[in-house]
Design a protein around this motif. Structure first.
Motif, PDB file in Angstrom:
ATOM      1  N   LEU A  88       0.836  -1.205   0.000  1.00  5.90           N
ATOM      2  CA  LEU A  88       0.000   0.000   0.000  1.00  5.90           C
ATOM      3  C   LEU A  88       0.871   1.255   0.000  1.00  5.90           C
ATOM      4  O   LEU A  88       0.602   2.221  -0.724  1.00  5.90           O
ATOM      5  N   LEU A  89       1.920   1.243   0.808  1.00  3.78           N
ATOM      6  CA  LEU A  89       2.804   2.409   0.888  1.00  3.78           C
ATOM      7  C   LEU A  89       3.693   2.534  -0.348  1.00  3.78           C
ATOM      8  O   LEU A  89       4.034   3.645  -0.764  1.00  3.78           O
ATOM      9  N   ALA A 138      -7.401  -4.435   7.025  1.00  5.21           N
ATOM     10  CA  ALA A 138      -8.114  -3.184   7.299  1.00  5.21           C
ATOM     11  C   ALA A 138      -9.554  -3.481   7.703  1.00  5.21           C
ATOM     12  O   ALA A 138     -10.205  -4.358   7.135  1.00  5.21           O
ATOM     13  N   ALA A 139     -10.040  -2.720   8.674  1.00  4.81           N
ATOM     14  CA  ALA A 139     -11.413  -2.920   9.144  1.00  4.81           C
ATOM     15  C   ALA A 139     -12.419  -2.603   8.040  1.00  4.81           C
ATOM     16  O   ALA A 139     -13.455  -3.254   7.921  1.00  4.81           O
ATOM     17  N   GLN A 158       2.773  10.003   0.892  1.00  7.05           N
ATOM     18  CA  GLN A 158       3.088   8.746   1.559  1.00  7.05           C
ATOM     19  C   GLN A 158       2.982   8.877   3.080  1.00  7.05           C
ATOM     20  O   GLN A 158       2.528   7.952   3.758  1.00  7.05           O
ATOM     21  N   ALA A 159       3.372  10.047   3.600  1.00  5.56           N
ATOM     22  CA  ALA A 159       3.243  10.268   5.048  1.00  5.56           C
ATOM     23  C   ALA A 159       1.773  10.261   5.464  1.00  5.56           C
ATOM     24  O   ALA A 159       1.409   9.702   6.503  1.00  5.56           O
ATOM     25  N   ILE A 160       0.919  10.866   4.635  1.00  6.03           N
ATOM     26  CA  ILE A 160      -0.519  10.858   4.914  1.00  6.03           C
ATOM     27  C   ILE A 160      -1.068   9.435   4.796  1.00  6.03           C
ATOM     28  O   ILE A 160      -1.877   8.992   5.617  1.00  6.03           O
ATOM     29  N   ILE A 165      -3.405   4.294   6.712  1.00  7.81           N
ATOM     30  CA  ILE A 165      -3.264   2.836   6.772  1.00  7.81           C
ATOM     31  C   ILE A 165      -3.185   2.360   8.214  1.00  7.81           C
ATOM     32  O   ILE A 165      -3.879   1.407   8.614  1.00  7.81           O
ATOM     33  N   ASP A 166      -2.354   3.021   9.008  1.00  5.64           N
ATOM     34  CA  ASP A 166      -2.189   2.581  10.393  1.00  5.64           C
ATOM     35  C   ASP A 166      -3.476   2.745  11.199  1.00  5.64           C
ATOM     36  O   ASP A 166      -3.802   1.908  12.048  1.00  5.64           O
TER      37      ASP A 166
END
Length: 199
Positions: A86-87, A145-146, A178-180, A185-186
């Protein structure tokens, strides 16, 4: 071999497509005339229309060839966990030099330039963007992922936004995107079962 011989060659279709990719990416679909395209591809306009019934069909084929498998260099990697894939979608392509600003996504460019929603190029752009979201969604599901559909749409939107902003500002925006994406994702994986969130 003269121009007429080259025009009759079996490679005419490939030259047309290679030339269209260079011109459409460099100066836009609307800014590329068929006279210029045929001249630079070293074929006659008649030959162009024999291979592609219209400019619209040529645009659609150019888009179909651009990324037929929807980012396999990201989503088909087996050396990364689903979260890492994903990243990785927000990594600079390895073929792009660091000093070169990422060009606008050709599918976004086509959707902007083509007003008719039923145009084959516009449909191709829409289908591609849906396939990107689908690949994000499937990978998000693998990551645990939920709500993988929501995360998939969020990441697809973020990637498109980064592409457009990079082109508008002339500066690289993928690191910020990518930071966003990491936060999104987390947050989506928080509370997921460890087995689901792993590779």
């Amino acid at each position: 071999m003269g121009p007429s011989s080259r025009r009759r060659g079996r490679g005419a279709r490939e030259r047309i497509l290679e030339t269209s990719e260079r011109l459409f990416r460099g100066q836009g679909i609307g800014g590329t005339g068929m006279d210029q395209l045929s001249a630079e591809a070293q074929v006659s306009k008649r030959t162009v229309y024999q291979h592609f019934g219209s400019k619209n069909e040529l645009v659609a084929e150019y888009l179909r060839r651009h990324d037929p498998d929807t980012m396999p260099e990201v989503f088909d990697r087996d050396d990364l966990s689903p979260r890492e894939r994903l990243l990785a979608a927000f990594d600079r392509p390895r073929t792009v030099p660091p000093a070169e600003v990422t060009p606008l996504c050709p599918f976004i460019a086509a959707a902007v330039e083509i007003a008719d929603p039923d145009d084959p190029g516009r449909r191709c752009a829409r289908d591609y963007k849906m396939s990107v979201a689908a690949r994000f969604t499937e990978t998000a599901r693998q990551a645990g992922a939920a709500d993988p559909e929501q995360l998939g749409e969020q990441l697809a939107l973020l990637l498109d936004g980064a592409s457009a902003r990079t082109r508008a500002l002339g500066t690289e925006t993928l690191p910020t995107a990518q930071a966003i994406a990491t936060i999104l994702i987390d947050n989506a994986l928080r509370g997921a079962e460890p087995e689901a969130a792993g590779a």
